[in-house]
Design an enzyme around this catalytic site. Sequence first.
Site, PDB file in Angstrom:
ATOM      1  N   ASP A  66      39.282  -6.354   7.605  1.00  0.00           N
ATOM      2  CA  ASP A  66      40.749  -6.364   7.944  1.00  0.00           C
ATOM      3  C   ASP A  66      41.071  -6.956   9.315  1.00  0.00           C
ATOM      4  OD1 ASP A  66      40.881  -5.166   5.616  1.00  0.00           O
ATOM      5  OD2 ASP A  66      40.564  -3.329   6.424  1.00  0.00           O
ATOM      6  N   LYS A  81      41.122 -12.297   9.032  1.00  0.00           N
ATOM      7  CA  LYS A  81      40.306 -13.522   8.676  1.00  0.00           C
ATOM      8  C   LYS A  81      41.259 -14.464   7.860  1.00  0.00           C
ATOM      9  CE  LYS A  81      37.389 -11.044   7.034  1.00  0.00           C
ATOM     10  NZ  LYS A  81      37.437  -9.767   7.008  1.00  0.00           N
TER      11      LYS A  81
HETATM   12  P1  IMP Z   1      33.406  -1.476  -1.687  1.00  0.00           P
HETATM   13  O1  IMP Z   1      33.184  -2.662  -1.209  1.00  0.00           O
HETATM   14  O2  IMP Z   1      34.479  -1.096  -2.778  1.00  0.00           O
HETATM   15  O3  IMP Z   1      32.100  -1.075  -2.448  1.00  0.00           O
HETATM   16  O4  IMP Z   1      33.630  -0.254  -0.693  1.00  0.00           O
HETATM   17  C1  IMP Z   1      32.714   0.013   0.445  1.00  0.00           C
HETATM   18  C2  IMP Z   1      33.301   0.099   1.813  1.00  0.00           C
HETATM   19  O5  IMP Z   1      33.715  -0.969   2.308  1.00  0.00           O
HETATM   20  C3  IMP Z   1      34.325   1.072   1.802  1.00  0.00           C
HETATM   21  O6  IMP Z   1      34.537   1.847   3.155  1.00  0.00           O
HETATM   22  C4  IMP Z   1      35.658   0.148   1.664  1.00  0.00           C
HETATM   23  O7  IMP Z   1      36.834   0.833   2.259  1.00  0.00           O
HETATM   24  C5  IMP Z   1      35.186  -0.984   2.538  1.00  0.00           C
HETATM   25  N1  IMP Z   1      35.814  -2.236   2.308  1.00  0.00           N
HETATM   26  C6  IMP Z   1      35.681  -2.816   1.129  1.00  0.00           C
HETATM   27  N2  IMP Z   1      36.321  -4.054   1.274  1.00  0.00           N
HETATM   28  C7  IMP Z   1      36.950  -4.182   2.216  1.00  0.00           C
HETATM   29  C8  IMP Z   1      37.978  -4.799   3.160  1.00  0.00           C
HETATM   30  O8  IMP Z   1      38.157  -6.179   2.687  1.00  0.00           O
HETATM   31  N3  IMP Z   1      38.360  -4.621   4.159  1.00  0.00           N
HETATM   32  C9  IMP Z   1      38.038  -3.255   4.872  1.00  0.00           C
HETATM   33  N4  IMP Z   1      37.200  -2.484   4.244  1.00  0.00           N
HETATM   34  C10 IMP Z   1      36.756  -2.906   2.983  1.00  0.00           C
END
Ligand code: IMP
Length: 436
Positions: free
Chosen positions: A15, A18
């Site tokens: 976040d 980018k």
């Molecule tokens: P997942 O990628 O959905 O498996 O989530 C794993 C961790 O990565 C969690 O803490 C999410 O909040 C974080 N996360 C996944 N994608 C993003 C993103 O695009 N921005 C910020 N955090 C992310």
Amino acid sequence: MDQTNLIILGAQWGDEGKGKIVDLFSERFDIVARYQGGHNAGHTVEVGDRRFILQLIPSGILRPGKTVVIGNGVVIDPGALLQEMETLEAAGIQVRGRLLVSHRAHVIFPFHRMMEKASETRPGQVRIGTTSRGIGPAYEDKIARRGIRIADLLDSETFCAQFEQIVREKQLIARALQIEEPLDFAEMRSRYLGYAERLRPLVADVALYVNRAMDQGRRVLFEGAQGTMLDIDHGTYPFVTSSNATAGGASTGVGVSPARIHAVVGVSKAYITRVGEGPFPTECDDQAGQTLRQRGQEFGAVTGRPRRCGWFDVPLLRYTSTINHFASLVVTKLDVLDHLSEIPVCTAYRHRGSLLDEMPALARDLEQIEPVCETLPGWNWPTAGLRDYSELPPAAQSYLQYLEDRTGVEIGCVSTGPQRDQTILRPGSKLAKLLG
Ligand code: IMP
């Protein structure tokens, strides 16, 4: 200008902004390539009075004439991809003919989301606070060598055989874990066969395409999703995503040798945020953190979840710079700090009385760390929309200079708002030279 291929990636926990930066810089490249993650990402880009949230399609799509590719390292929910294409096309953005999808990328199915939900809610399990998109379980299947790739999906015979096998396995697990969620596998199979036909015209050998384009002197911008501290290997494990968000991921996730990529540019906020669970040494859970959240509109682009906010973390940035070897840093959302008369910056970590030189691997140690902060003067002056470095108030320039000195990375660009032109690209910087 010689051919320069660049990676742009997140230097914090995702976040960082980018999307805007890739959109901005993509003007100077021919191809924009996404290399990891899936529709867990939410890249917000504002063009004029229009706001786009891109999840799978690289931000370069908003620049007419650019080709964008989704590499083998990405996990694809075909329904989400088709939906995103439709939304863009409804907004007048031409997608077909400009987007290529790797035939080696893995496919996300509804049972991946089901598995994720079960593991996030099961008593006694460590909750990661995921985006609930099935990303982790899809990568699990990939690494376990039972995943279904786009190429498999397009070959109905292969797909039906693999699907039957994987469904049998998921049903066994669901039974063992007493997962009640009803899934209609026959409907799922025919729906995915339908997706296959709609995706077929976009599917290509992306590695071959990108390498050949490079042979012809075309420039490639690699777009990272999430951020370095969410990288499966180098992040705050286990509170990470399931892919390599770091520079190495660009090479494996598209199929391009590291020898063909010339530099890595990090993107960082002027402060820091994180979504989901996990250690966060400079987190500010008081009024100051809430003000940052409000001023920075720090709510997840995908899930709407409030982001945790904190102060700039120098040791973290030094670490992410080591892992990625940043040639330059883009600092975003400087204007969010405009209201402050003092700005704390974390310069070191203290753990059990001693100063730490290295990023600990244990999440427990990271939870226990105390940030050692220095307080810098704020500028209490609006910087939103400024386009020239010399227009920044002296205290803002000193703040950036301090970050540069402490992190050892040049700040080549500063973003002062969401619009393309609310950006300061520093003339003479390494970044300006790399962009050509
Ligand atoms: P997942 O990628 O959905 O498996 O989530 C794993 C961790 O990565 C969690 O803490 C999410 O909040 C974080 N996360 C996944 N994608 C993003 C993103 O695009 N921005 C910020 N955090 C992310």
